[in-house]
Design a protein around this motif. Structure first.
Motif, PDB file in Angstrom:
ATOM      1  N   VAL A 330      10.113  13.995   8.153  1.00 10.07           N
ATOM      2  CA  VAL A 330      10.981  15.107   7.719  1.00 10.07           C
ATOM      3  C   VAL A 330      11.234  16.037   8.897  1.00 10.07           C
ATOM      4  N   PHE A 331      12.481  16.531   8.975  1.00 11.19           N
ATOM      5  CA  PHE A 331      12.873  17.396  10.098  1.00 11.19           C
ATOM      6  C   PHE A 331      12.800  18.857   9.697  1.00 11.19           C
ATOM      7  N   ARG A 332      13.179  19.108   8.446  1.00 12.12           N
ATOM      8  CA  ARG A 332      13.170  20.496   7.979  1.00 12.12           C
ATOM      9  C   ARG A 332      11.725  20.901   7.670  1.00 12.12           C
ATOM     10  N   PRO A 333      11.471  22.178   7.587  1.00 11.38           N
ATOM     11  CA  PRO A 333      10.127  22.600   7.176  1.00 11.38           C
ATOM     12  C   PRO A 333       9.910  22.240   5.709  1.00 11.38           C
ATOM     13  N   SER A 334       9.319  21.103   5.509  1.00  4.96           N
ATOM     14  CA  SER A 334       9.134  20.571   4.154  1.00  4.96           C
ATOM     15  C   SER A 334       8.113  19.449   4.223  1.00  4.96           C
ATOM     16  N   THR A 335       7.691  18.948   3.088  1.00  3.99           N
ATOM     17  CA  THR A 335       6.792  17.790   3.085  1.00  3.99           C
ATOM     18  C   THR A 335       7.385  16.724   2.180  1.00  3.99           C
ATOM     19  N   VAL A 336       6.923  15.512   2.407  1.00  5.93           N
ATOM     20  CA  VAL A 336       7.416  14.416   1.593  1.00  5.93           C
ATOM     21  C   VAL A 336       6.312  13.381   1.449  1.00  5.93           C
ATOM     22  N   GLY A 337       6.303  12.715   0.314  1.00  3.76           N
ATOM     23  CA  GLY A 337       5.294  11.686   0.075  1.00  3.76           C
ATOM     24  C   GLY A 337       5.927  10.310   0.111  1.00  3.76           C
ATOM     25  N   ASN A 338       5.106   9.316   0.296  1.00  3.07           N
ATOM     26  CA  ASN A 338       5.620   7.948   0.238  1.00  3.07           C
ATOM     27  C   ASN A 338       4.543   7.004  -0.280  1.00  3.07           C
ATOM     28  N   LEU A 339       4.979   6.153  -1.168  1.00  2.00           N
ATOM     29  CA  LEU A 339       4.067   5.175  -1.790  1.00  2.00           C
ATOM     30  C   LEU A 339       4.602   3.781  -1.509  1.00  2.00           C
ATOM     31  N   SER A 340       3.742   2.892  -1.031  1.00  2.00           N
ATOM     32  CA  SER A 340       4.153   1.504  -0.783  1.00  2.00           C
ATOM     33  C   SER A 340       3.270   0.563  -1.582  1.00  2.00           C
ATOM     34  N   THR A 341       3.854  -0.560  -1.950  1.00  2.00           N
ATOM     35  CA  THR A 341       3.075  -1.568  -2.678  1.00  2.00           C
ATOM     36  C   THR A 341       3.210  -2.921  -1.988  1.00  2.00           C
ATOM     37  N   TYR A 342       2.265  -3.774  -2.260  1.00  2.00           N
ATOM     38  CA  TYR A 342       2.259  -5.095  -1.631  1.00  2.00           C
ATOM     39  C   TYR A 342       1.511  -6.052  -2.550  1.00  2.00           C
ATOM     40  N   MET A 343       2.066  -7.239  -2.725  1.00  2.00           N
ATOM     41  CA  MET A 343       1.394  -8.256  -3.538  1.00  2.00           C
ATOM     42  C   MET A 343       1.232  -9.505  -2.685  1.00  2.00           C
ATOM     43  N   THR A 344       0.082 -10.134  -2.788  1.00  2.00           N
ATOM     44  CA  THR A 344      -0.145 -11.303  -1.931  1.00  2.00           C
ATOM     45  C   THR A 344      -1.204 -12.234  -2.508  1.00  2.00           C
ATOM     46  N   PHE A 345      -1.212 -13.432  -1.980  1.00  2.00           N
ATOM     47  CA  PHE A 345      -2.234 -14.420  -2.316  1.00  2.00           C
ATOM     48  C   PHE A 345      -3.334 -14.311  -1.273  1.00  2.00           C
ATOM     49  N   LEU A 346      -4.567 -14.156  -1.708  1.00  2.00           N
ATOM     50  CA  LEU A 346      -5.685 -14.024  -0.764  1.00  2.00           C
ATOM     51  C   LEU A 346      -6.758 -15.067  -1.039  1.00  2.00           C
ATOM     52  N   ARG A 347      -7.341 -15.546   0.042  1.00  2.00           N
ATOM     53  CA  ARG A 347      -8.512 -16.403  -0.105  1.00  2.00           C
ATOM     54  C   ARG A 347      -9.739 -15.511  -0.276  1.00  2.00           C
ATOM     55  N   LYS A 348     -10.794 -16.115  -0.780  1.00  2.00           N
ATOM     56  CA  LYS A 348     -12.055 -15.388  -0.919  1.00  2.00           C
ATOM     57  C   LYS A 348     -12.494 -14.904   0.466  1.00  2.00           C
ATOM     58  N   GLY A 349     -12.913 -13.656   0.551  1.00  2.00           N
ATOM     59  CA  GLY A 349     -13.404 -13.125   1.819  1.00  2.00           C
ATOM     60  C   GLY A 349     -12.340 -12.443   2.665  1.00  2.00           C
ATOM     61  N   ALA A 350     -11.072 -12.493   2.237  1.00  2.00           N
ATOM     62  CA  ALA A 350     -10.001 -11.828   2.990  1.00  2.00           C
ATOM     63  C   ALA A 350     -10.271 -10.317   3.031  1.00  2.00           C
ATOM     64  N   VAL A 351      -9.894  -9.707   4.158  1.00  2.00           N
ATOM     65  CA  VAL A 351     -10.220  -8.301   4.403  1.00  2.00           C
ATOM     66  C   VAL A 351      -8.930  -7.461   4.403  1.00  2.00           C
ATOM     67  N   VAL A 352      -8.967  -6.371   3.642  1.00  2.00           N
ATOM     68  CA  VAL A 352      -7.776  -5.526   3.519  1.00  2.00           C
ATOM     69  C   VAL A 352      -8.174  -4.059   3.724  1.00  2.00           C
ATOM     70  N   TYR A 353      -7.432  -3.341   4.585  1.00  2.00           N
ATOM     71  CA  TYR A 353      -7.664  -1.892   4.742  1.00  2.00           C
ATOM     72  C   TYR A 353      -6.364  -1.231   5.155  1.00  2.00           C
TER      73      TYR A 353
END
Ligand SMILES: *[C@@H]1O[C@H](CO)[C@@H](O)[C@H](O)[C@H]1NC(C)=O
Ligand SMILES: *[C@@H]1O[C@H](CO)[C@@H](O)[C@H](O)[C@H]1NC(C)=O
Ligand SMILES: *[C@@H]1O[C@H](CO)[C@@H](O)[C@H](O)[C@H]1NC(C)=O
Ligand SMILES: *[C@@H]1O[C@H](CO)[C@@H](O)[C@H](O)[C@H]1NC(C)=O
Length: 381
Positions: A330-353
């Motif tokens: 944002v350029f103006r004196p203001s705030t903004v939020g953002n939410l993202s989503t993701y769907m995937t196939f994972l094997r056992k032990g896969a690491v996500v952060y």
């Protein structure tokens, strides 16, 4: 009137119970399958049995008969005796209305001096192949000449359908003089039925002497359970294979937030405020989620910029790959939020952060603006 109905009900009950007992005592697989059908539309059958005698007796007659082709369809209930929608649907379903074709000479391993010709048969409706009472299928491969009790054995020039395919049309080939499809016979219809068997709508072959084959190697297929399919690599050796299926999920859900501000590069966000951690796959000390089983997962993560005119980027990192961004600017004196989503196939032990790559993110102890969460949607075995 009422008394009549009660008497009828009692009669039905007696017939049903006596037939059911008889059914489970039979050894023949074919009769057992028939019995299952009997229980499926008990009422209809009971009424039919009152007129025609026990189902099993009819089945035995059909098996015992040598000239099977003269027998009518298996079920010929009176149209006026419809009991439910399901039953009326089955009325038109060839899986419940076929003629038993139990002729050992049709087997791919038989050679007889007397050669048959299916052109002389008045084919009518649908057929199910048996070999001495055991369910069997047509071959899907070229059969040597002079097998199947004929000169030119007829085989299915295409794969058997899956259940969801419904009724399909398949070409039929007759092997002769080193040409596996010397006779391009009339196509037939095929349907796969519940219970791992097939019904065929045979038609008159193009010439003599051609006959439909029963593949002796598929005898094993009749033993497959309902949750198994009959598979083969070479179309010669068949085996029952348990179907892959999605099992009831273990419960894996987490939701966490970061309770303060983040500035610049933060390798792994340590979401220390953990609200949900079913299955304990999220580590609050490191901020890392580790997939406990193989399956389909969905994640979400969010940020909110502080009022800084900075580009703020949060990335979801799966097994070391940066796969999705939550970006604010944002350029103006203001705030903004953002939410993202993701769907995937994972094997056992896969690491996500989640990594804080640049900018400034704002949160306090109760704002829930820098968050990370996810769920196992479906386990895959
Ligand atoms: C054909 O195969 C069946 C089943 O394996 C067997 O019982 C039968 O004896 C075989 N027939 C011939 C002629 O080899
Ligand atoms: C398949 O079905 C049978 C009962 O017909 C059951 O005992 C078996 O556990 C099932 N197998 C799988 C893998 O679901
Ligand atoms: C949210 O993120 C998306 C993807 O990075 C970006 O295109 C969008 O502009 C962002 N929204 C705001 C309000 O910054
Ligand atoms: C967090 O921020 C919100 C919004 O600015 C504010 O209303 C709330 O009082 C703050 N809470 C704490 C615990 O600082």
């Amino acid at each position: 009137m009422h008394i009549k109905m009660v008497v009828l009900a009692v009669a039905l009950f007696v017939i049903l119970s006596s037939c059911a007992v008889e059914c489970w005592n039979t050894n023949s697989e074919m009769e057992r399958l028939r019995c299952e059908q009997t229980t499926l539309h008990q009422q209809q059958d009971a009424l039919a049995q009152m007129r025609l005698g026990c189902h099993q007796d009819r089945a035995k007659k059909e098996v015992a008969g040598t000239n099977i082709l003269t027998y009518g369809a298996v079920d010929e209930e009176d149209d006026s005796l419809h009991v439910s929608e399901e039953d009326s649907r089955k009325q038109g379903d060839p899986c419940f209305h076929y003629t038993v074709l139990d002729q050992a000479w049709r087997a791919t391993n038989t050679t007889t001096s007397y050669k048959r010709c299916d052109r002389n048969v008045k084919w009518n409706g649908w057929y199910r192949l048996f070999y001495n009472g055991k369910s069997i299928q047509m071959p899907e491969r070229c059969v040597p000449v002079d097998k199947c009790g004929t000169n030119s054995p007829l085989w299915l020039a295409g794969p058997h359908p899956k259940r969801r395919d419904g009724i399909v049309t398949r070409n039929v080939c007759g092997h002769w003089k080193k040409d596996c499809c010397a006779f391009k016979s009339t196509p037939i219809q095929v349907k796969k039925c519940l219970g791992n068997y097939y019904v065929y709508k045979f038609t008159q072959p193009t010439s003599c002497r051609l006959a439909y084959c029963a593949d002796i190697n598929t005898l094993v297929c009749g033993r497959c359970r309902r949750n198994q399919s009959c598979v083969s690599q070479d179309k010669i050796n068949w085996r029952c294979k348990t179907k892959k299926r999605i099992l009831s999920n273990p419960q894996i859900h987490f939701f966490a937030s970061y309770p303060g501000q983040l500035t610049g590069k933060v390798n792994r966000i340590k979401y220390s405020k953990v609200l949900v951690n079913m299955g304990r796959a999220f580590n609050r000390g490191t901020g890392v989620f580790t997939a406990p089983v193989k399956g389909v997962y969905q994640f979400f993560f969010s940020t909110q910029t502080a009022n800084t005119n900075l580009k703020t980027d949060l990335w979801l990192v799966v097994n070391g790959y940066w796969v999705a961004v939550s970006h604010t600017h944002v350029f103006r004196p203001s705030t903004v939020g953002n939410l993202s989503t993701y769907m995937t196939f994972l094997r056992k032990g896969a690491v996500v952060y989640v990594t804080h790559n640049s900018g400034r993110s704002w949160a306090n102890g109760s704002s829930m603006t820098i968050t990370f969460g996810g769920s196992l949607l479906a386990q895959w075995k």
